[in-house]
Scaffold this active site. Structure first.
Site, PDB file in Angstrom:
ATOM      1  CD  GLN A 238      -3.658  -4.564   6.397  1.00 32.04           C
ATOM      2  OE1 GLN A 238      -3.710  -3.392   5.718  1.00 32.04           O
ATOM      3  NE2 GLN A 238      -3.826  -5.713   5.794  1.00 32.04           N
TER       4      GLN A 238
ATOM      5  CG  ASP B  12      -9.502  -0.143   5.503  1.00 29.21           C
ATOM      6  OD1 ASP B  12      -8.752  -0.491   4.162  1.00 29.21           O
ATOM      7  OD2 ASP B  12      -8.336  -0.563   6.214  1.00 29.21           O
TER       8      ASP B  12
ATOM      9  CE  LYS C 279      -3.791  -2.409   2.341  1.00 25.21           C
ATOM     10  NZ  LYS C 279      -4.642  -2.926   3.465  1.00 25.21           N
TER      11      LYS C 279
END
Ligand code: NDP
Length: 295
Positions: A102, A125, A58
């Site tokens: 994460q 997200d 990412k």
């Protein structure tokens, strides 16, 4: 069972490269306008190898489109309270457009508490209930990266969706459930008739065989076989697994939730693993970050 006449590989790498070129242009415009490019932070708790790989990918993707990125590494032993304090500080950080924490987190931390603590305006997200709720209502929101990446891929390859029967296998909050919602919306891609299957579904093969579009997100290596797929179906394989393989230099190969070789002989289009849904997930995160930066 007859083989499909034409076959299309739904190349997520190619689609994401094309989208990234547009994102890079827009990132440059953001920088021109406000003196700073879009800025994403990624929080990595602990030392899980797969999580580290995802987060690094990412960060690398951010660099490739001219975003600023910050990788925040926190020890496995961090308490939930300490992590929530870090999240609160990131919410208040004016320098930051969006951030992700994460998953999975160490077992002593409740991921729901963390998701709820993130400011929905920085939740790139798209996991916060405010964003999920807005998505369900068709209101502006950050869309969860994997299902929204799949929608981008369907768009890129002009896959017809209206009126088609889509079967989504797997009902997780981050993939299957939002996928079923996005594909049933009155939009493109969307307007599908959607069936959402899960581990309690009876006679799964009889359901998956009805799918014009089959999205598989169950987390079981090569679970979907050719006899579970309707000839000519479009197959989206979300799963990703490392399978030991002595013939490979690194000792493993990557497979999805679909037995790709035999299913490819039946379906009309399929996403490869790797290089299908994975790159699209990361690109969607970039799209969300760009959106956050535009305000
Ligand atoms: P989860 O483990 O959270 O959910 C799995 C879902 O599959 C559950 O809803 C479960 O049903 C269902 N399921 C499990 N076994 C069966 C079965 N035998 N028949 C029918 N349904 C079943 O998985 P995720 O959605 O988080 O991830 C799925 C896969 O996708 C994983 O391999 C993951 O690594 C991968 N992934 C890949 C991404 C990418 O970018 N490529 C991004 C995110 C995930 P129930 O609810 O009843 O338990």
């Amino acid at each position: 069972m007859t083989a499909a006449t034409t076959f299309q590989l739904l190349d997520g790498k190619r689609c994401s490269d094309s989208l990234k070129a547009d994102i890079a242009k827009e990132a440059a415009e953001v920088k021109e306008r406000r003196g700073q490019p879009p800025h994403l932070a990624a929080v990595l708790v602990g030392n899980d190898g797969a999580s580290k790989t995802y987060v690094e990918a990412k960060v690398k993707a951010c660099e490739s489109v001219g975003f600023r990125s910050s990788l925040i590494r926190l020890p496995e032993t961090i308490t939930e309270e300490e992590l929530l304090h870090r999240v609160a500080a990131l919410n208040d950080d004016q320098d930051l457009d969006g951030f992700i924490v994460q998953l999975p987190l160490p077992s002593h931390i409740d991921p729901e508490h963390v998701t709820l603590a993130i400011d929905p305006r920085k939740d790139v997200d798209g996991f916060h209930p405010v964003n999920i709720g807005n998505m369900v209502l068709g209101l502006p929101s950050f869309l969860p990266a994997t299902p929204s990446g799949i929608c981008e891929l369907l768009k890129y390859y002009s896959v017809e969706t209206a009126g088609r029967h889509c079967v989504v296998v797997g009902r997780s909050n981050i993939v299957g459930t939002p996928m079923s919602i996005l594909l049933s919306r009155n939009a493109y891609p969307g307007n599908c008739t959607v069936t959402l299957a899960h581990s309690r579904t009876r006679d799964l093969p009889s359901i998956t065989r009805q799918a014009d579009i089959l999205v598989v997100a169950i987390g079981k290596p090569e679970f979907i076989t050719a006899d579970m797929v309707k000839p000519g179906a479009v197959v989206i394989d979300v799963g990703i697994h490392r399978i030991p393989d002595a013939s490979k230099k690194n000792g493993f190969r990557l497979v999805g939730d679909v037995r790709v070789e035999e299913v490819s002989a039946v379906c009309s289009a399929i996403t490869p693993v790797p290089g299908g849904v994975g790159p699209m997930t990361i690109t969607s995160l970039l799209l969300n970050t760009l959106k956050a930066a535009r305000g």
